[in-house]
Scaffold this active site. Structure first.
Site, mmCIF file in Angstrom:
data_model
loop_
_atom_site.group_PDB
_atom_site.id
_atom_site.type_symbol
_atom_site.label_atom_id
_atom_site.label_comp_id
_atom_site.label_asym_id
_atom_site.label_seq_id
_atom_site.Cartn_x
_atom_site.Cartn_y
_atom_site.Cartn_z
ATOM 1 N N ASP A 58 0.830 -1.212 0.000
ATOM 2 C CA ASP A 58 0.000 0.000 0.000
ATOM 3 C C ASP A 58 0.863 1.260 0.000
ATOM 4 O O ASP A 58 1.976 1.258 0.535
ATOM 5 C CB ASP A 58 -0.893 -0.024 1.254
ATOM 6 C CG ASP A 58 -2.081 0.903 1.116
ATOM 7 O OD1 ASP A 58 -2.271 1.508 0.041
ATOM 8 O OD2 ASP A 58 -2.822 1.041 2.105
ATOM 9 N N ASN B 41 1.424 3.423 -2.906
ATOM 10 C CA ASN B 41 2.015 3.864 -4.176
ATOM 11 C C ASN B 41 1.508 5.249 -4.572
ATOM 12 O O ASN B 41 2.274 6.107 -5.006
ATOM 13 C CB ASN B 41 1.658 2.902 -5.315
ATOM 14 C CG ASN B 41 2.255 1.523 -5.121
ATOM 15 O OD1 ASN B 41 3.159 1.343 -4.319
ATOM 16 N ND2 ASN B 41 1.740 0.552 -5.857
ATOM 17 N N ARG C 115 0.258 7.658 -2.651
ATOM 18 C CA ARG C 115 0.776 8.716 -1.775
ATOM 19 C C ARG C 115 2.244 9.003 -2.052
ATOM 20 O O ARG C 115 2.694 10.139 -2.018
ATOM 21 C CB ARG C 115 0.570 8.328 -0.298
ATOM 22 C CG ARG C 115 -0.808 8.723 0.217
ATOM 23 C CD ARG C 115 -1.150 7.981 1.473
ATOM 24 N NE ARG C 115 -1.443 6.571 1.170
ATOM 25 C CZ ARG C 115 -1.511 5.625 2.084
ATOM 26 N NH1 ARG C 115 -1.282 5.907 3.344
ATOM 27 N NH2 ARG C 115 -1.814 4.391 1.734
ATOM 28 N N ARG D 286 -0.154 9.125 -10.158
ATOM 29 C CA ARG D 286 -0.260 7.892 -9.361
ATOM 30 C C ARG D 286 0.462 6.708 -10.003
ATOM 31 O O ARG D 286 1.057 5.876 -9.333
ATOM 32 C CB ARG D 286 -1.726 7.515 -9.164
ATOM 33 C CG ARG D 286 -2.522 8.464 -8.294
ATOM 34 C CD ARG D 286 -3.976 8.011 -8.201
ATOM 35 N NE ARG D 286 -4.090 6.651 -7.676
ATOM 36 C CZ ARG D 286 -3.995 6.333 -6.392
ATOM 37 N NH1 ARG D 286 -3.818 7.271 -5.485
ATOM 38 N NH2 ARG D 286 -4.101 5.095 -5.997
ATOM 39 N N SER E 21 -6.850 -6.159 -5.938
ATOM 40 C CA SER E 21 -7.983 -6.728 -5.200
ATOM 41 C C SER E 21 -9.250 -6.706 -6.055
ATOM 42 O O SER E 21 -9.321 -5.975 -7.052
ATOM 43 C CB SER E 21 -8.226 -5.941 -3.917
ATOM 44 O OG SER E 21 -8.815 -4.687 -4.211
ATOM 45 N N ASN F 281 -10.339 -3.305 -6.417
ATOM 46 C CA ASN F 281 -9.540 -2.387 -7.250
ATOM 47 C C ASN F 281 -10.133 -2.168 -8.644
ATOM 48 O O ASN F 281 -9.793 -1.199 -9.324
ATOM 49 C CB ASN F 281 -8.088 -2.873 -7.390
ATOM 50 C CG ASN F 281 -7.240 -2.657 -6.154
ATOM 51 O OD1 ASN F 281 -6.263 -3.367 -5.932
ATOM 52 N ND2 ASN F 281 -7.599 -1.676 -5.324
ATOM 53 N N TRP F 282 -11.044 -3.064 -9.062
ATOM 54 C CA TRP F 282 -11.708 -2.863 -10.363
ATOM 55 C C TRP F 282 -12.506 -1.561 -10.380
ATOM 56 O O TRP F 282 -12.805 -1.027 -11.443
ATOM 57 C CB TRP F 282 -12.646 -4.023 -10.697
ATOM 58 C CG TRP F 282 -11.951 -5.326 -10.989
ATOM 59 C CD1 TRP F 282 -12.002 -6.467 -10.235
ATOM 60 C CD2 TRP F 282 -11.114 -5.642 -12.119
ATOM 61 N NE1 TRP F 282 -11.246 -7.461 -10.815
ATOM 62 C CE2 TRP F 282 -10.700 -6.988 -11.972
ATOM 63 C CE3 TRP F 282 -10.677 -4.920 -13.236
ATOM 64 C CZ2 TRP F 282 -9.866 -7.617 -12.901
ATOM 65 C CZ3 TRP F 282 -9.845 -5.558 -14.162
ATOM 66 C CH2 TRP F 282 -9.452 -6.889 -13.987
ATOM 67 N N ARG G 89 1.751 -4.988 6.119
ATOM 68 C CA ARG G 89 1.069 -3.936 5.369
ATOM 69 C C ARG G 89 1.884 -2.654 5.468
ATOM 70 O O ARG G 89 2.245 -2.226 6.566
ATOM 71 C CB ARG G 89 -0.355 -3.686 5.879
ATOM 72 C CG ARG G 89 -1.054 -2.635 5.007
ATOM 73 C CD ARG G 89 -2.525 -2.480 5.297
ATOM 74 N NE ARG G 89 -3.129 -1.626 4.273
ATOM 75 C CZ ARG G 89 -4.388 -1.704 3.870
ATOM 76 N NH1 ARG G 89 -5.190 -2.597 4.385
ATOM 77 N NH2 ARG G 89 -4.839 -0.891 2.942
ATOM 78 N N LEU H 225 -6.905 -5.382 7.196
ATOM 79 C CA LEU H 225 -6.639 -6.498 6.288
ATOM 80 C C LEU H 225 -7.230 -6.261 4.898
ATOM 81 O O LEU H 225 -6.820 -6.903 3.930
ATOM 82 C CB LEU H 225 -7.184 -7.808 6.862
ATOM 83 C CG LEU H 225 -6.331 -8.476 7.940
ATOM 84 C CD1 LEU H 225 -7.012 -9.743 8.433
ATOM 85 C CD2 LEU H 225 -4.936 -8.815 7.430
HETATM 86 C C1 FPP Z 1 -1.769 0.209 -3.376
HETATM 87 O O1 FPP Z 1 -1.323 1.542 -3.488
HETATM 88 C C2 FPP Z 1 -1.266 -0.614 -4.459
HETATM 89 C C3 FPP Z 1 -2.030 -1.187 -5.412
HETATM 90 C C4 FPP Z 1 -3.480 -1.072 -5.487
HETATM 91 C C5 FPP Z 1 -1.441 -2.017 -6.488
HETATM 92 C C6 FPP Z 1 -0.165 -2.724 -6.189
HETATM 93 C C7 FPP Z 1 0.576 -2.835 -7.456
HETATM 94 C C8 FPP Z 1 1.919 -2.797 -7.601
HETATM 95 C C9 FPP Z 1 2.829 -2.742 -6.465
HETATM 96 C C10 FPP Z 1 2.572 -2.756 -8.951
HETATM 97 C C11 FPP Z 1 2.313 -3.893 -9.864
HETATM 98 C C12 FPP Z 1 2.385 -5.235 -9.253
HETATM 99 C C13 FPP Z 1 3.225 -6.226 -9.636
HETATM 100 C C14 FPP Z 1 3.127 -7.586 -9.032
HETATM 101 C C15 FPP Z 1 4.276 -6.017 -10.629
HETATM 102 P P1 FPP Z 1 -2.411 2.689 -3.566
HETATM 103 O O2 FPP Z 1 -2.572 3.064 -4.995
HETATM 104 O O3 FPP Z 1 -3.658 2.262 -2.879
HETATM 105 O O4 FPP Z 1 -1.694 3.840 -2.752
HETATM 106 P P2 FPP Z 1 -2.414 4.980 -1.932
HETATM 107 O O5 FPP Z 1 -3.188 4.308 -0.830
HETATM 108 O O6 FPP Z 1 -1.278 5.789 -1.431
HETATM 109 O O7 FPP Z 1 -3.284 5.716 -2.901
#
Ligand code: FPP
Length: 253
Positions: A23, A25, A27, A36, A68, A71-72, A191, A198
């Site tokens: 989690d 990415n 931010r 993002r 997840s 996430n869709w 996490r 979770l």
């Molecule tokens: C959560 O960060 C991350 C995700 C929803 C996707 C995870 C994907 C990757 C790490 C990259 C691709 C995966 C592989 C296996 C190569 P967020 O976007 O929810 O961050 P935020 O909560 O800060 O907005």
């Protein structure tokens, strides 16, 4: 079967199976004034580093929450870019996975993934099937509740058709019905990014797992941070519902 038998050795300092909720990415990118998707790209680099470190540290399985079921619902463009990153990862890591004896597995509803992800995924899983080193399990279009409901539906159908007795639907049978049953028991859930939930990840499997939360954002998480999580794990005492005294007595045996 007692809980200790289910979980193997009484006291292990190295977890067999670690699962990570990657989690932060978005931010990470926002703090730098970036899009993002740049955070997700850096997140994919962390995946490469952490898989390598996990293998070298001797873990038996690593499950990553890459996408997840929920996430869709993200903006169409972000979903598309995440799927492209996943495809790029499967292509660029192919040699590393095959040469390092890594097995690849998945949990989740793969049928919802676009064909351009399923093709390299299926090919790599097939080609890596004979490997017997660490298992990298990607949770893709995955939801813990969805997985439990699916197993329950399959049991209900088998009972209705007279293939199974109600009393055969027990904890062991349930565990074996989940696609994670090929992996060792889940020992540790990590996490990143300071959130302490979770979020529908491995709900059944996490029943006795240790939980580790860190403020570090996923793009900043690498070998060193994994090492820190493993040393915190090693310092914890897992009791599986027993008393501290019982655990120590058993460990001394
Ligand atoms: C959560 O960060 C991350 C995700 C929803 C996707 C995870 C994907 C990757 C790490 C990259 C691709 C995966 C592989 C296996 C190569 P967020 O976007 O929810 O961050 P935020 O909560 O800060 O907005």
């Amino acid at each position: 079967m007692g809980p200790f038998m289910q979980h193997g050795q009484h006291r292990r300092t190295l977890p067999r199976h670690v699962a990570i909720i990657m989690d932060g990415n978005g931010r990470w990118a926002k703090r730098r004034g970036l899009d993002r998707i740049e955070g997700h790209k850096r997140g994919a680099d962390s995946v490469r580093a952490v898989v390598r470190a996990a293998r070298e540290m001797g873990l038996q399985a690593l499950t990553l929450y890459a996408f997840s079921s929920q996430n869709w619902e993200r903006p169409v463009e972000e979903v598309r870019r995440l799927m492209e990153l996943l495809r790029d990862y499967l292509i660029s890591e192919r040699d590393e996975i095959l040469q390092n004896n890594i097995r690849l597995s998945t949990v989740g509803a793969q049928d919802r993934l676009p064909q351009f992800v399923r093709d390299p995924l299926d090919a790599l899983m097939a080609d890596a099937a004979k490997n017997n080193g660490i298992t990298l399990c990607l949770a893709l279009s995955y939801g813990g509740r969805e997985a439990i409901v699916e197993a329950a539906q399959n049991f209900a159908q088998a009972v209705l058709q007279g293939e199974l007795r109600l009393q055969d639907v027990n904890e062991l049978a349930f565990s074996e019905a989940l696609s994670t049953h090929v992996l060792p028991p889940l020992d540790l859930v990590i996490r990143t990014s300071g959130e302490e939930r979770l979020s529908n990840f491995l709900l059944w499997e996490a029943a006795y797992a240790e939980l580790y939360f860190t403020d570090t954002l996923w793009p900043d998480f690498g070998r060193v941070e994994l090492g820190e999580a493993l040393s915190v794990y090693a310092s914890r005492e897992r009791r599986f519902g027993q008393t501290s005294e019982q655990v120590r007595l058993r460990a001394a045996k």
